[in-house]
Design a protein around this motif. Structure first.
Motif, PDB file in Angstrom:
ATOM      1  N   ALA A  98      51.264 192.780 -69.020  1.00 12.03           N
ATOM      2  CA  ALA A  98      51.460 192.551 -70.466  1.00 12.03           C
ATOM      3  C   ALA A  98      50.254 192.816 -71.298  1.00 12.03           C
ATOM      4  O   ALA A  98      49.154 192.168 -71.081  1.00 12.03           O
ATOM      5  CB  ALA A  98      51.783 190.844 -70.462  1.00 12.03           C
ATOM      6  N   THR A 137      54.741 191.734 -77.477  1.00  5.33           N
ATOM      7  CA  THR A 137      54.044 192.273 -76.028  1.00  5.33           C
ATOM      8  C   THR A 137      54.736 193.467 -75.530  1.00  5.33           C
ATOM      9  O   THR A 137      56.023 193.528 -75.767  1.00  5.33           O
ATOM     10  CB  THR A 137      54.160 191.073 -74.784  1.00  5.33           C
ATOM     11  N   PRO A 159      51.010 188.301 -76.182  1.00  6.50           N
ATOM     12  CA  PRO A 159      50.391 188.461 -75.217  1.00  6.50           C
ATOM     13  C   PRO A 159      49.339 187.359 -74.906  1.00  6.50           C
ATOM     14  O   PRO A 159      48.761 186.890 -75.430  1.00  6.50           O
ATOM     15  CB  PRO A 159      50.060 189.966 -75.232  1.00  6.50           C
TER      16      PRO A 159
END
Length: 468
Positions: free
Chosen positions: A53, A61, A175
């Protein structure tokens, strides 16, 4: 305790007793996640592929496929990983797994998890039209028994991911942030600073440290040559190295941006880079490799130097005591040696603007894609009417370092851009450098390919493209 935390297939995990040179692949297999395989241990087969990610441009993300055999576990502190097992189960197959199964895309199964992961990365790509699957997203994954047609059929049968899919939803969430890391074991030390100032202080104290960017070169040394560093400093957590800035007189590309990020952010605005990037290794490698890493290794067969030499690039070096710029043509001093001091790192690469109107990149290798160059040639040309105003030619694979073809450039400057001039210059280009005989090509072949590259450039990119 030398431990890190990471999320694997949605589950927070703590990895204990982490050694600085343990790869993500080996750790995953120790946890029973054996879908990822070691095929080549150098990033050429894709059997070890996993999703990581990363921040997406504009927020959210992005899930990218990388070679887990080349990723050091310690560099993933705080990160997020999805393996083939995290995509689906035998009782509830992921759409990618299902299409591969029903279309006969798997036989021995060794390579299948890697294909599944790379296919999933493209499946979840933001903005991908449902009927447009970029088959080059599977590059770097090899299959020895099924053949590629049923695998391609499976990829092209995929539509868009469902809105209720957890990984679809994950795309809109933030993320994980890079976490600072310090491991100290009998095998050595591992540092992952999160600011440039911290990294430079470390280098000032330990100028012999190995700098780790994407790991696509160092990871091979760790796996195949059993190289071990007393001190490793990972640079992937430094936001200062991940910028791309257009200025009135130059473009600055952060040394820590992955090649895939550069490709996305430039979106073809530097034609020579756009021509080169798809020919650099595979998508799996480009998702990790960086410009700074490619220049830092100082390999004479690295693909970026010939292109950057043609673009008249400058390397921005920084240390705790300040910053300096070095023309790339002066950066290499010998085989895998550069002017970079032990306390410096590459912060960015600068490319002067405006760009030369006509450019080309020629990579001579045994395979068109995903191969090491025997010879690489980058050319940038500017004409004043039908006369050569300026030209820069960068060469790789023909000397102990990447070089500029100064003698050939001298023949072309202020001369008419016609076949007679080009053929004369091509004969001079044939003699540039000191090519060697090795397992990739003979010296005579390399010399011949230099000559042909300039001729190909002339006949493929006529002057009217520039003057029209």
């Amino acid at each position: 305790m030398n431990s890190i935390t990471l999320t694997v297939n949605g589950v927070p995990c703590e990895a204990r007793d982490v050694r600085p040179h343990t790869t993500l692949l080996n750790w995953l297999r120790d946890q029973g996640l054996t879908g990822s395989k070691e095929g080549c241990a150098e990033g050429e087969c894709g059997a070890c592929a996993v999703l990581v990610a990363r921040p997406a441009e504009g927020g959210g993300t992005r899930l990218e496929s990388v070679n887990s055999c080349l990723v050091l576990l310690a560099a993933l502190n705080g990160g997020e990983v999805v393996t083939a097992e995290g995509l689906g189960t035998p009782g509830h197959l992921h759409p990618v797994q299902r299409e591969l199964a029903v279309r006969g895309g798997s036989q021995c199964g060794y390579c299948t998890p890697g294909f599944v992961v790379s296919m999933a990365a493209e499946y979840y790509r933001q903005g991908r039209p449902a009927d447009d699957f970029d088959i080059h997203a599977l590059s770097g994954n090899l299959c020895r028994c099924t053949g590629y047609r049923p695998i391609v059929d499976a990829a092209r049968a995929l539509g868009s991911p469902a809105e209720e899919d957890l990984l679809t939803q994950r795309r809109s969430e933030a993320p994980p942030l890079p976490q600072p890391t310090h491991l100290q074991t009998p095998d050595g030390e591992f540092h992952r600073p999160t600011t440039l100032a911290e990294a430079l202080d470390l280098l000032a104290a330990q100028p012999g440290a190995v700098l780790l960017a994407g790991g696509t070169d160092w990871g091979v040394d760790v796996n195949l040559r059993h190289s071990r560093a007393a001190i490793t400093v990972a640079l992937d957590g430094l936001p200062e190295l991940q910028t791309l800035t257009w200025n009135p007189d130059h473009l600055e590309i952060g040394a820590g941006l992955t090649l895939s990020d550069i490709e996305r952010r430039l979106a073809g605005r530097v034609p020579l880079l756009a021509e080169w990037l798809p020919l650099f290794a595979s998508r799996l490698i480009r998702n990790s490799a960086t410009l700074g890493g490619n220049l830092g290794t100082a390999s004479p067969i690295g693909d970026s130097p010939p292109v950057l030499l043609a673009l008249d690039a400058r390397v921005v070096l920084v240390s705790a005591s300040g910053e300096r710029e070095v023309p790339l043509a002066d950066y290499f001093t010998g085989y895998r040696r550069t002017v970079r001091r032990g306390d410096e790192l590459i912060r960015a690469v600068g490319i002067p603007l405006p760009l030369a109107p006509l450019s080309g990149f020629y990579k001579i290798a045994k395979r068109r894609f995903d191969d090491i160059s025997s010879v690489a040639v980058g050319i940038a040309l500017d004409l004043d009417g039908e006369v050569v105003r300026s030209v820069r030619i960068g060469l790789g694979g023909v000397a102990a370092t990447p070089i500029r073809a100064y003698a050939t450039e001298e023949v072309l400057i202020s001369q008419p851009w016609n076949e007679r001039t080009v053929r004369e210059a091509a004969r001079v280009l044939r003699g540039e450098g000191t090519p060697l005989d090795d397992h990739r090509a003979s010296a005579a072949y390399r010399a011949a390919m230099l000559e042909q590259a300039l001729l190909k450039f002339y006949f493929q990119k006529p002057a009217q493209e520039v003057t029209a």
